[in-house]
Design a protein around this motif. Sequence first.
Motif, mmCIF file in Angstrom:
data_model
loop_
_atom_site.group_PDB
_atom_site.id
_atom_site.type_symbol
_atom_site.label_atom_id
_atom_site.label_comp_id
_atom_site.label_asym_id
_atom_site.label_seq_id
_atom_site.Cartn_x
_atom_site.Cartn_y
_atom_site.Cartn_z
ATOM 1 N N LEU A 1 0.853 -1.219 -0.081
ATOM 2 C CA LEU A 1 -0.029 -0.131 0.083
ATOM 3 C C LEU A 1 0.951 1.222 0.146
ATOM 4 O O LEU A 1 0.475 2.377 -0.555
ATOM 5 N N GLY A 2 2.045 1.177 0.444
ATOM 6 C CA GLY A 2 2.970 2.275 0.761
ATOM 7 C C GLY A 2 3.361 2.720 -0.667
ATOM 8 O O GLY A 2 3.658 3.950 -1.138
ATOM 9 N N ASN A 3 3.326 1.818 -1.707
ATOM 10 C CA ASN A 3 3.602 2.106 -3.053
ATOM 11 C C ASN A 3 2.359 2.721 -3.852
ATOM 12 O O ASN A 3 2.766 3.690 -4.630
ATOM 13 N N PHE B 1 -2.929 -0.447 11.471
ATOM 14 C CA PHE B 1 -3.750 0.402 10.469
ATOM 15 C C PHE B 1 -3.517 -0.037 9.026
ATOM 16 O O PHE B 1 -4.471 0.187 8.380
ATOM 17 N N TYR B 2 -2.625 -1.073 8.746
ATOM 18 C CA TYR B 2 -2.402 -1.394 7.368
ATOM 19 C C TYR B 2 -3.596 -2.181 7.118
ATOM 20 O O TYR B 2 -4.269 -2.155 5.986
ATOM 21 N N SER B 3 -3.971 -3.244 8.142
ATOM 22 C CA SER B 3 -5.010 -4.198 7.659
ATOM 23 C C SER B 3 -6.420 -3.207 7.646
ATOM 24 O O SER B 3 -7.498 -3.718 6.987
ATOM 25 N N PHE C 1 11.484 4.334 4.266
ATOM 26 C CA PHE C 1 11.550 3.244 5.136
ATOM 27 C C PHE C 1 10.491 2.576 5.173
ATOM 28 O O PHE C 1 10.652 1.188 5.037
ATOM 29 N N PHE C 2 9.317 3.209 5.346
ATOM 30 C CA PHE C 2 8.009 2.377 5.116
ATOM 31 C C PHE C 2 8.018 1.437 3.809
ATOM 32 O O PHE C 2 7.502 0.182 3.783
ATOM 33 N N SER C 3 8.161 2.051 2.673
ATOM 34 C CA SER C 3 8.199 1.478 1.457
ATOM 35 C C SER C 3 9.113 0.218 1.168
ATOM 36 O O SER C 3 8.710 -0.653 0.706
ATOM 37 N N GLY D 1 12.754 -4.854 11.311
ATOM 38 C CA GLY D 1 13.412 -6.277 11.703
ATOM 39 C C GLY D 1 12.571 -7.232 10.639
ATOM 40 O O GLY D 1 12.869 -8.205 10.767
ATOM 41 N N THR D 2 11.723 -6.647 9.882
ATOM 42 C CA THR D 2 10.941 -7.440 8.696
ATOM 43 C C THR D 2 12.159 -8.150 7.971
ATOM 44 O O THR D 2 12.100 -9.277 7.734
ATOM 45 N N LEU D 3 13.310 -7.244 7.484
ATOM 46 C CA LEU D 3 14.139 -7.890 6.569
ATOM 47 C C LEU D 3 15.487 -8.682 7.445
ATOM 48 O O LEU D 3 15.945 -9.211 6.853
HETATM 49 N N1 PFF Z 1 6.522 -1.703 2.470
HETATM 50 C C1 PFF Z 1 5.234 -1.951 2.694
HETATM 51 C C2 PFF Z 1 4.594 -1.097 1.733
HETATM 52 O O1 PFF Z 1 5.168 -0.424 1.132
HETATM 53 O O2 PFF Z 1 3.218 -0.983 1.764
HETATM 54 C C3 PFF Z 1 4.625 -1.822 4.115
HETATM 55 C C4 PFF Z 1 5.632 -2.296 5.148
HETATM 56 C C5 PFF Z 1 5.860 -3.796 5.245
HETATM 57 C C6 PFF Z 1 6.069 -1.717 5.974
HETATM 58 C C7 PFF Z 1 6.661 -4.378 6.040
HETATM 59 C C8 PFF Z 1 7.024 -2.199 7.078
HETATM 60 C C9 PFF Z 1 7.296 -3.843 6.914
HETATM 61 F F1 PFF Z 1 8.022 -4.061 7.843
#
Ligand code: PFF
Length: 454
Positions: free
Chosen positions: A29-31, A107-109, A228-230, A236-238
């Motif tokens: 969604l960020g993109n 909030f993403y969900s 960062f978000f994108s 720590g996701t990556l």
């Molecule tokens: N990168 C995802 C986006 O651009 O929508 C959102 C996101 C996923 C943010 C995973 C942070 C994360 F750890």
Amino acid sequence: MSNSDFTPRDNFGSRFGIIAAAAGSAVGLGNIWKFPYVAGQNGGGAFLIIYLLFIIAIGLPVMLSEFSIGRRAQRNAIGSFKKLAPGSPWYLVGVMGVVAAFLILSFYSAVAGWTLEYIFKSLTNTFAGKDELELNAMFGSFISGTWRPLFWQMIFMILTAWIVMAGIKKGIEKYTKVLMPLLVVMIVMLCVRSLTLPGSGEGMAFLFKPDFRGLSADAVLGALGQAFFSLSLGMGTLITYGSYIGRNYNLSQTVVQVSAADTIIAIMAGIAIFPAVFAFGIDPAEGPGLVFITLPNIFQQIPGGYFFALVFFILLAVAALTSSISVLEVVVAWFVEELRLTRRKATVLAAVMISVLGVFCTLSFGVMSDVTIFGMVFFDLMDFTASNLLLPLGGLLIVLFVGWYLGADRSRHEISNQGKLRLGYFPVFMFLVKFIAPFAIALVFIYGLGLLRL
Ligand code: PFF
């Protein structure tokens, strides 16, 4: 030594699987939802340039740092720091990441749920014959409702949990390998449609011609938060995904490919949206409603609109899903490895806890819209705290960890696959993680919080 040292870890099975999963996390969604409207509000081309600079100078080194921490430690976000820096407070960086994962997915969900509703609305041809005002009212009344947005949010969380529960190879990798190519096909179709509308050139100029007058300090912090978000950085996701990457894969190559894919898709989202927006003489700075109000309005006026609306909202939902699984995985990996839960239990528990928080986010557009904390409704508070505070701070600490704690020798050992790869650029990477990235993040961060005025 703990139990998990003896249980073989689930891993990604192929190169393409790694790229699909990591790009799946990044592209979301960020993109497609956020980038176009944030760029629209902040001057288009100028914002794009700052954003690209941040991706190169900060995004790439942070991503490589995260992958190398995770692969070296073979642990979740918190466990990785505990293993690489035993007895030190560094593990708190991982704790911050897990907290950020909770906030982000809550909030993403909510927004991901909206995309499901809009797939439904496209299917049933609900946009037909409605003007901008009516579409605005339709969106407003939907998100301010209670049960309908909650219903879709829960469906989305169930889908996310269902994939994560199946594991890395049989869940995350299996689905992202199919969904990511599908996403590329869909966005290409939408770009072609948008560019072939009469009058689309102005939208391209808006996106690519820099006009620095529209660029405020807020926009610069916004660009950092957005980068960062994108790229899914700073929480720590990556690190978690990196821990599933085999020792023989080339990490730096993966970083470049994933960042390029993420940036190209964000720009393509801009190309799918702005030319169409300008072709209809609409203000590009529409804000969060851009894709839910403006686009349906355009879709219902163009040839093939029914089909393209459907493709667009499926695209959004797919992008959201491949990202949300990576966020949930941060929490699940931690629950499994540190709290010793089964994957099934860990997934259910994490998804339920996040959904509870998610309810408040969704309701902050409706019955809870006058409940504010620090002047923000719950949804905005979660977004702001995670994207503008926790992620940049997490990213700052991660590069400091790699630059100053792990240091050059151990980092080179990991990134070069124990010396098997030649790394001509390594000194540049070290310079970026030791000095440039921390300094740039700290500066933008402090400035953005209003603690410094230039
Ligand atoms: N990168 C995802 C986006 O651009 O929508 C959102 C996101 C996923 C943010 C995973 C942070 C994360 F750890």
